[in-house]
Write a protein that holds these residues in place. Sequence first.
Motif, PDB file in Angstrom:
ATOM      1  N   LEU A   1      -6.709  16.737 -12.475  1.00 53.43           N
ATOM      2  CA  LEU A   1      -8.053  16.586 -13.031  1.00 53.43           C
ATOM      3  C   LEU A   1      -8.448  15.111 -13.041  1.00 53.43           C
ATOM      4  N   PRO A   2      -9.762  14.814 -13.168  1.00 58.27           N
ATOM      5  CA  PRO A   2     -10.228  13.426 -13.185  1.00 58.27           C
ATOM      6  C   PRO A   2      -9.363  12.527 -14.058  1.00 58.27           C
ATOM      7  N   ARG A   3      -8.990  11.396 -13.487  1.00 51.42           N
ATOM      8  CA  ARG A   3      -8.003  10.513 -14.100  1.00 51.42           C
ATOM      9  C   ARG A   3      -8.283   9.087 -13.647  1.00 51.42           C
ATOM     10  N   ASN A   4      -7.659   8.123 -14.292  1.00 45.08           N
ATOM     11  CA  ASN A   4      -7.785   6.736 -13.869  1.00 45.08           C
ATOM     12  C   ASN A   4      -7.140   6.544 -12.502  1.00 45.08           C
ATOM     13  N   PHE A   5      -7.696   5.637 -11.711  1.00 37.18           N
ATOM     14  CA  PHE A   5      -7.070   5.303 -10.438  1.00 37.18           C
ATOM     15  C   PHE A   5      -5.694   4.694 -10.706  1.00 37.18           C
ATOM     16  N   LEU A   6      -4.776   4.885  -9.762  1.00 34.46           N
ATOM     17  CA  LEU A   6      -3.441   4.325  -9.931  1.00 34.46           C
ATOM     18  C   LEU A   6      -3.482   2.801  -9.921  1.00 34.46           C
ATOM     19  N   LYS A   7      -4.341   2.251  -9.069  1.00 38.24           N
ATOM     20  CA  LYS A   7      -4.479   0.785  -9.029  1.00 38.24           C
ATOM     21  C   LYS A   7      -5.728   0.427  -8.233  1.00 38.24           C
ATOM     22  N   GLU A   8      -6.345  -0.701  -8.613  1.00 38.06           N
ATOM     23  CA  GLU A   8      -7.461  -1.257  -7.855  1.00 38.06           C
ATOM     24  C   GLU A   8      -7.309  -2.773  -7.775  1.00 38.06           C
ATOM     25  N   GLY A   9      -7.904  -3.366  -6.758  1.00 33.56           N
ATOM     26  CA  GLY A   9      -7.889  -4.817  -6.663  1.00 33.56           C
ATOM     27  C   GLY A   9      -8.092  -5.285  -5.237  1.00 33.56           C
ATOM     28  N   TYR A  10      -8.166  -6.603  -5.075  1.00 36.24           N
ATOM     29  CA  TYR A  10      -8.379  -7.185  -3.748  1.00 36.24           C
ATOM     30  C   TYR A  10      -7.063  -7.397  -3.012  1.00 36.24           C
ATOM     31  N   MET A  11      -7.087  -7.102  -1.730  1.00 41.23           N
ATOM     32  CA  MET A  11      -6.047  -7.512  -0.784  1.00 41.23           C
ATOM     33  C   MET A  11      -6.766  -7.886   0.510  1.00 41.23           C
ATOM     34  N   GLU A  12      -6.037  -8.563   1.387  1.00 40.49           N
ATOM     35  CA  GLU A  12      -6.558  -8.783   2.737  1.00 40.49           C
ATOM     36  C   GLU A  12      -5.962  -7.730   3.659  1.00 40.49           C
ATOM     37  N   LYS A  13      -6.731  -7.375   4.678  1.00 43.95           N
ATOM     38  CA  LYS A  13      -6.281  -6.347   5.620  1.00 43.95           C
ATOM     39  C   LYS A  13      -6.573  -6.796   7.037  1.00 43.95           C
ATOM     40  N   THR A  14      -5.639  -6.492   7.947  1.00 38.77           N
ATOM     41  CA  THR A  14      -5.877  -6.753   9.362  1.00 38.77           C
ATOM     42  C   THR A  14      -6.003  -5.438  10.114  1.00 38.77           C
ATOM     43  N   GLY A  15      -6.540  -5.507  11.303  1.00 37.37           N
ATOM     44  CA  GLY A  15      -6.721  -4.310  12.121  1.00 37.37           C
ATOM     45  C   GLY A  15      -5.473  -3.969  12.914  1.00 37.37           C
ATOM     46  N   PRO A  16      -5.563  -2.962  13.800  1.00 42.87           N
ATOM     47  CA  PRO A  16      -4.386  -2.508  14.550  1.00 42.87           C
ATOM     48  C   PRO A  16      -3.951  -3.445  15.675  1.00 42.87           C
TER      49      PRO A  16
ATOM     50  N   ASN B   1      -0.527 -15.000   1.843  1.00 39.89           N
ATOM     51  CA  ASN B   1       0.599 -14.637   2.706  1.00 39.89           C
ATOM     52  C   ASN B   1       1.714 -13.855   2.012  1.00 39.89           C
ATOM     53  N   TYR B   2       1.379 -13.215   0.886  1.00 38.78           N
ATOM     54  CA  TYR B   2       2.327 -12.299   0.244  1.00 38.78           C
ATOM     55  C   TYR B   2       2.062 -10.905   0.808  1.00 38.78           C
ATOM     56  N   GLY B   3       2.775 -10.574   1.867  1.00 39.00           N
ATOM     57  CA  GLY B   3       2.433  -9.395   2.656  1.00 39.00           C
ATOM     58  C   GLY B   3       3.085  -8.102   2.202  1.00 39.00           C
ATOM     59  N   ILE B   4       2.427  -7.010   2.544  1.00 38.86           N
ATOM     60  CA  ILE B   4       2.936  -5.651   2.333  1.00 38.86           C
ATOM     61  C   ILE B   4       2.677  -4.867   3.614  1.00 38.86           C
ATOM     62  N   SER B   5       3.678  -4.153   4.088  1.00 39.74           N
ATOM     63  CA  SER B   5       3.453  -3.244   5.212  1.00 39.74           C
ATOM     64  C   SER B   5       3.625  -1.805   4.737  1.00 39.74           C
ATOM     65  N   ILE B   6       2.711  -0.956   5.177  1.00 39.10           N
ATOM     66  CA  ILE B   6       2.800   0.479   4.923  1.00 39.10           C
ATOM     67  C   ILE B   6       2.955   1.159   6.279  1.00 39.10           C
ATOM     68  N   SER B   7       4.102   1.772   6.483  1.00 36.08           N
ATOM     69  CA  SER B   7       4.364   2.462   7.749  1.00 36.08           C
ATOM     70  C   SER B   7       4.169   3.951   7.568  1.00 36.08           C
ATOM     71  N   THR B   8       3.310   4.521   8.415  1.00 41.14           N
ATOM     72  CA  THR B   8       3.087   5.965   8.461  1.00 41.14           C
ATOM     73  C   THR B   8       3.715   6.464   9.762  1.00 41.14           C
ATOM     74  N   PRO B   9       3.801   7.784   9.964  1.00 40.91           N
ATOM     75  CA  PRO B   9       4.351   8.282  11.235  1.00 40.91           C
ATOM     76  C   PRO B   9       3.551   7.814  12.453  1.00 40.91           C
ATOM     77  N   ASP B  10       2.305   7.387  12.252  1.00 40.45           N
ATOM     78  CA  ASP B  10       1.445   7.038  13.389  1.00 40.45           C
ATOM     79  C   ASP B  10       1.182   5.546  13.541  1.00 40.45           C
ATOM     80  N   ARG B  11       1.294   4.788  12.426  1.00 37.54           N
ATOM     81  CA  ARG B  11       0.868   3.392  12.506  1.00 37.54           C
ATOM     82  C   ARG B  11       1.425   2.606  11.323  1.00 37.54           C
ATOM     83  N   THR B  12       1.553   1.283  11.519  1.00 36.91           N
ATOM     84  CA  THR B  12       1.921   0.398  10.413  1.00 36.91           C
ATOM     85  C   THR B  12       0.718  -0.450  10.029  1.00 36.91           C
ATOM     86  N   TYR B  13       0.412  -0.462   8.735  1.00 33.84           N
ATOM     87  CA  TYR B  13      -0.714  -1.242   8.200  1.00 33.84           C
ATOM     88  C   TYR B  13      -0.156  -2.491   7.526  1.00 33.84           C
TER      89      TYR B  13
END
Length: 381
Positions: free
Chosen positions: A256-271, A329-341
């Motif tokens: 049911l409607p709930r608070n978001f887990l987290k919000e905030g600014y990050m930088e993102k690059t493309g593929p 430059n404090y980076g995070i990578s999220i790897s999915t089966p199709d792509r790494t962000y």
Amino acid sequence: MSGEQDWNKKSVKILSRKGGNTKCADCGETDPQWASYTLGVFVCVTCCGIHRNISEISKVKSLTMAKWDEEQIQFLDQHGNDAAKAKYEAHVPIHYYRPTHTDCHVLREQWIRAKYERKQFMKNEGADGSPDSKETGVKEGTLFKRGRDNGQYLARKFVLTELDGTLKYFIKSDAKEPKAVIKIDSINATFQPEKMKHNHGLQITYVKDNKARNLFVYHNDGQEIVSWFNAIRAAQFHYMKVAFPTANDKEILSRLPRNFLKEGYMEKTGPKPTDAFKKRWFTLDHRRLMYYKDPLDAFAKGEVFLGSTEHGYQVKAEIVPNSYSNIWNYGISISTPDRTYLFTCESEQDRENWLSVFKKVISIPMTVREFAVEAQFKHRS
């Protein structure tokens, strides 16, 4: 006299450590330092401020700084938080949102007023606390909605219908055709007073054509906007009870409607390796990570689905040199089966906060419904 006062203060302190009195009666904050000697409850400093605004019902004192007389101590002893809960929360609807100490002021205030001032839960009422909503399954009214392009808030007619599971809004009160029809099962609603710069600001996020959209609304009356929030929860709860008959109440309530887990600014690059980093506002709503150019945008610029580790999703910290136009430059990578962000955060602490939330999400096994959402993401890309 001072000896008697010392004894009374000590007695009150002892009572505050008894059973349910160790947490605020209204929001659950630990170690409450105030008590209402007319309701017999122990409350935190924030909820105490709300109690002061209903002084004809609740009279509060500090446990440590105020003088307590024998009658007031006896009243607290005879009542207390557990007794008050049994009395004032006897018939809280299962879908009704019970605020915690981390929730915004309007939610906490209306919860306190609903309990003690309106005595809303001492007898069975309607789905959102109003008798008519249970009888008709329809909630209708005016909310101020933020314009997608100009940012102005204008009055719009909203209609929530439990039977067909929809929330509609109309440009004019007498309009026959709605501007939008939103399926209730795709909605998340969360209060955003800071982001919207309005104490009663409510963000309604929903999914259409597998893309996230936002409505930003408010009502000047706190009771009314909280009533809308709980009406959405009620309609969603009843819809899901029918749509997922094997799911238990706990599973449904978690959706049911709930608070978001987290919000905030990050930088993102493309593929592409040559793609520049761009600062974006990120919102994590369960497994859906959405990013926007501006926090109040109506449409997400893009989304990332966060599955589970057992199905090939990984999250880890990265060092990102300032060679791709990134400022942070404090980076995070999220790897999915199709792509790494690849994302960057402003500080190491910010990165740790995001990593902690991401890792928690991907550690949870996916449900059948979430596999269907994942498939839609793959089809879209």
